[in-house]
Design a protein around this motif. Structure first.
Motif, mmCIF file in Angstrom:
data_model
loop_
_atom_site.group_PDB
_atom_site.id
_atom_site.type_symbol
_atom_site.label_atom_id
_atom_site.label_comp_id
_atom_site.label_asym_id
_atom_site.label_seq_id
_atom_site.Cartn_x
_atom_site.Cartn_y
_atom_site.Cartn_z
ATOM 1 N N ALA A 53 -14.021 93.708 26.806
ATOM 2 C CA ALA A 53 -15.197 94.109 25.830
ATOM 3 C C ALA A 53 -14.926 94.756 24.610
ATOM 4 O O ALA A 53 -15.150 94.561 23.340
ATOM 5 C CB ALA A 53 -16.108 95.062 26.521
ATOM 6 N N ALA A 54 -13.642 95.671 24.797
ATOM 7 C CA ALA A 54 -13.143 96.512 23.765
ATOM 8 C C ALA A 54 -12.508 95.389 22.415
ATOM 9 O O ALA A 54 -12.689 95.611 21.461
ATOM 10 C CB ALA A 54 -12.152 97.423 24.170
ATOM 11 N N GLN B 181 -13.237 92.078 22.295
ATOM 12 C CA GLN B 181 -14.401 91.181 21.798
ATOM 13 C C GLN B 181 -15.209 92.324 20.758
ATOM 14 O O GLN B 181 -15.594 91.498 19.497
ATOM 15 C CB GLN B 181 -15.293 90.932 22.994
ATOM 16 C CG GLN B 181 -14.660 89.985 23.929
ATOM 17 C CD GLN B 181 -15.478 89.649 25.079
ATOM 18 O OE1 GLN B 181 -16.403 90.260 25.420
ATOM 19 N NE2 GLN B 181 -15.310 88.453 25.553
ATOM 20 N N GLU B 182 -15.322 93.514 20.705
ATOM 21 C CA GLU B 182 -16.029 94.052 19.770
ATOM 22 C C GLU B 182 -15.374 93.932 18.579
ATOM 23 O O GLU B 182 -16.008 94.238 17.321
ATOM 24 C CB GLU B 182 -16.386 95.602 20.400
ATOM 25 C CG GLU B 182 -17.240 95.669 21.253
ATOM 26 C CD GLU B 182 -17.621 97.081 21.824
ATOM 27 O OE1 GLU B 182 -16.745 98.026 21.468
ATOM 28 O OE2 GLU B 182 -18.107 97.167 22.836
ATOM 29 N N THR B 183 -14.039 94.139 18.354
ATOM 30 C CA THR B 183 -13.250 94.072 17.050
ATOM 31 C C THR B 183 -12.883 92.581 16.581
ATOM 32 O O THR B 183 -12.416 92.564 15.582
ATOM 33 C CB THR B 183 -11.882 94.914 17.457
ATOM 34 O OG1 THR B 183 -11.163 93.968 18.370
ATOM 35 C CG2 THR B 183 -12.102 96.297 18.097
ATOM 36 N N ARG C 78 -9.795 101.993 22.646
ATOM 37 C CA ARG C 78 -11.038 101.775 23.808
ATOM 38 C C ARG C 78 -10.254 101.310 25.091
ATOM 39 O O ARG C 78 -10.358 101.809 26.219
ATOM 40 C CB ARG C 78 -12.292 101.422 23.668
ATOM 41 C CG ARG C 78 -12.967 101.489 24.653
ATOM 42 C CD ARG C 78 -14.506 100.506 24.416
ATOM 43 N NE ARG C 78 -15.199 100.156 25.479
ATOM 44 C CZ ARG C 78 -16.139 99.213 25.294
ATOM 45 N NH1 ARG C 78 -16.896 98.887 24.281
ATOM 46 N NH2 ARG C 78 -16.701 98.864 26.306
#
Length: 417
Positions: free
Chosen positions: A246-247, A249-251, A358
């Motif tokens: 998830a970390a 994908q957020e970037t 993260r």
């Protein structure tokens, strides 16, 4: 093209290795099914040193041959720069013995009693093509600076290319067990030969190599219990947990040109090794398919340039999301355990966009919860690249303490993030 090693499982490591038969045969192997059966994604002829038609040993960790590295492959603080070929256990299916290449760097001067303290270097992403293997292609300036630092301070460095990089067979990118076996067996090979190195080892690694180093420590008690691995230094370490993914994908913007898509294409090549049903063109658009297939003969630094030149975005690259099929690949990228048998130093860069803070913080926290002795350091201004040399002041103290036999006190109760 080199013949594919007969010790591999052709059905698993071949028809899964290259996406679809039509795409691989037309873009990589000239459209001939017989050639497809005899070749592997990323394979090329690097010279007779890297070629093994028949292994002389069925045991892992045996030195096959060695020679002096060429100048561009050498480190200037080393007295001896040595290319190695050795046996290892194939790590995806763990059923066969294969040849793996690597290098050994010996510092200048007279070795101390017991040999030069030995560091096992695990390199970061270079690609899956044989031409990208560090023992053949050389190393980027960042890594040369880093390894020369250790040599100048009296450490020998042994460095595997990893399974399938330089030698026959497709490199299983980011799969942790193959990299761990490659690391453990190159240590066995140099320690059992006449090289002046210590019995004690500290693993050091960056990015893909940080994962490899962590997995090396994790697999050692079962796979190579005779090795005395006393410590671990990991910078820019990935963690493919739900939170870690998830970390990332957020970037990763889906509508902007993203050079890091090269990672995606490399990861898909590993998926092909383990899933014979996987067909690349089911997911990658026709326009971007040649870019994705370039991993077979293009190193990662040039893959990034290719993605930028072709203006590839995530939305342009994928007509169907590969996230679901990548689940099995992520399983191969997991660590065997996070309860590590040796103390671990983690260097985390606050401006790392490749393995975001993260993600790394989740890894450190999980290692702490598992009961590992962790020394975590956070460098707010460090990037994925600069963290390597930017953490050497603290990691040098850590490694010196390990080799001196001093007790390493973790900071899990006072993590710096």
């Amino acid at each position: 093209m080199m013949p594919y090693m007969m010790t591999f499982k052709l059905d698993k490591l071949f028809f899964g290795a290259g996406f679809s038969l039509a795409v691989v045969s037309s873009l990589v192997f000239g459209g001939d099914e017989k050639t497809l059966r005899a070749s592997a994604l990323g394979d090329s002829y690097l010279g007779e040193f890297y070629r093994v038609d028949e292994l002389s040993s069925t045991s892992p960790g045996v030195l096959i041959r060695h020679e002096t590295l060429d100048e561009h492959q050498s480190l200037n603080r080393a007295a001896d720069n040595i290319r190695l070929l050795y046996t290892s256990t194939e790590g995806l299916f763990a059923e066969d013995i294969v040849a793996v290449s690597g290098a050994l760097f010996i510092p200048r001067g007279t070795p101390p009693e017991g040999g030069w303290p030995l560091l096992g270097w695990a390199h970061g992403t270079v690609g899956i093509a044989d031409i990208c293997s560090p023992s053949y292609n050389g190393r980027q300036q960042r890594d040369e600076t880093y390894l020369n630092h250790w040599l100048a301070n009296g450490y020998a460095v042994v460095a595997s290319d990893y399974q399938g990089l330089g030698t026959q067979g497709t490199h299983p990118y980011l799969a942790t067990r193959p990299a761990a076996y490659s690391n453990l067996d190159i240590i066995r090979a140099v320690q059992s030969a006449a090289f002046p190195v210590s019995n004690t080892i500290v693993m050091i690694g960056q990015s893909q190599g940080a994962a490899a180093a962590i997995a090396t420590v994790g697999h050692a008690p079962e796979y190579a219990p005779e090795l005395d691995i006393q410590g671990l230094v990991a910078t820019g370490a990935p963690y493919f947990s739900a939170e870690g993914i998830a970390a990332i994908q957020e970037t990763r913007p889906k509508d902007a040109v993203d050079p890091r898509l090269g990672y995606n294409f490399l990861a898909l090549s590993m998926l092909g090794l383990i899933d014979p049903e996987f067909v690349l063109e089911d997911y990658v658009s026709a326009d971007v398919l040649p870019v994705a297939m370039a991993v077979t003969d293009t190193c990662y630094v040039d893959m990034k340039k290719l993605v930028k030149r072709e203006l590839v975005t995530y939305n342009k690259a994928f007509k169907k999301s590969p996230e679901k099929v990548l689940t099995e690949a992520f399983r191969r990228m997991e660590y065997p355990t996070l309860k590590l048998s040796a103390p671990a130093f983690f260097g985390i860069g606050g401006k790392d966009i490749n393995t975001p803070p993260r993600m790394q913080q989740a890894l450190v926290t999980s290692a702490c919860v598992a009961g590992s002795r962790v020394r975590a350091h956070f460098y707010p201004s460090a990037t994925h690249g600069s963290i390597v040399n930017g953490s050497t002041e603290e990691s040098s103290q850590f490694i010196a303490s390990v080799f001196a036999g001093e007790e390493i006190i973790g900071n899990c109760n006072e993590l710096p993030f």
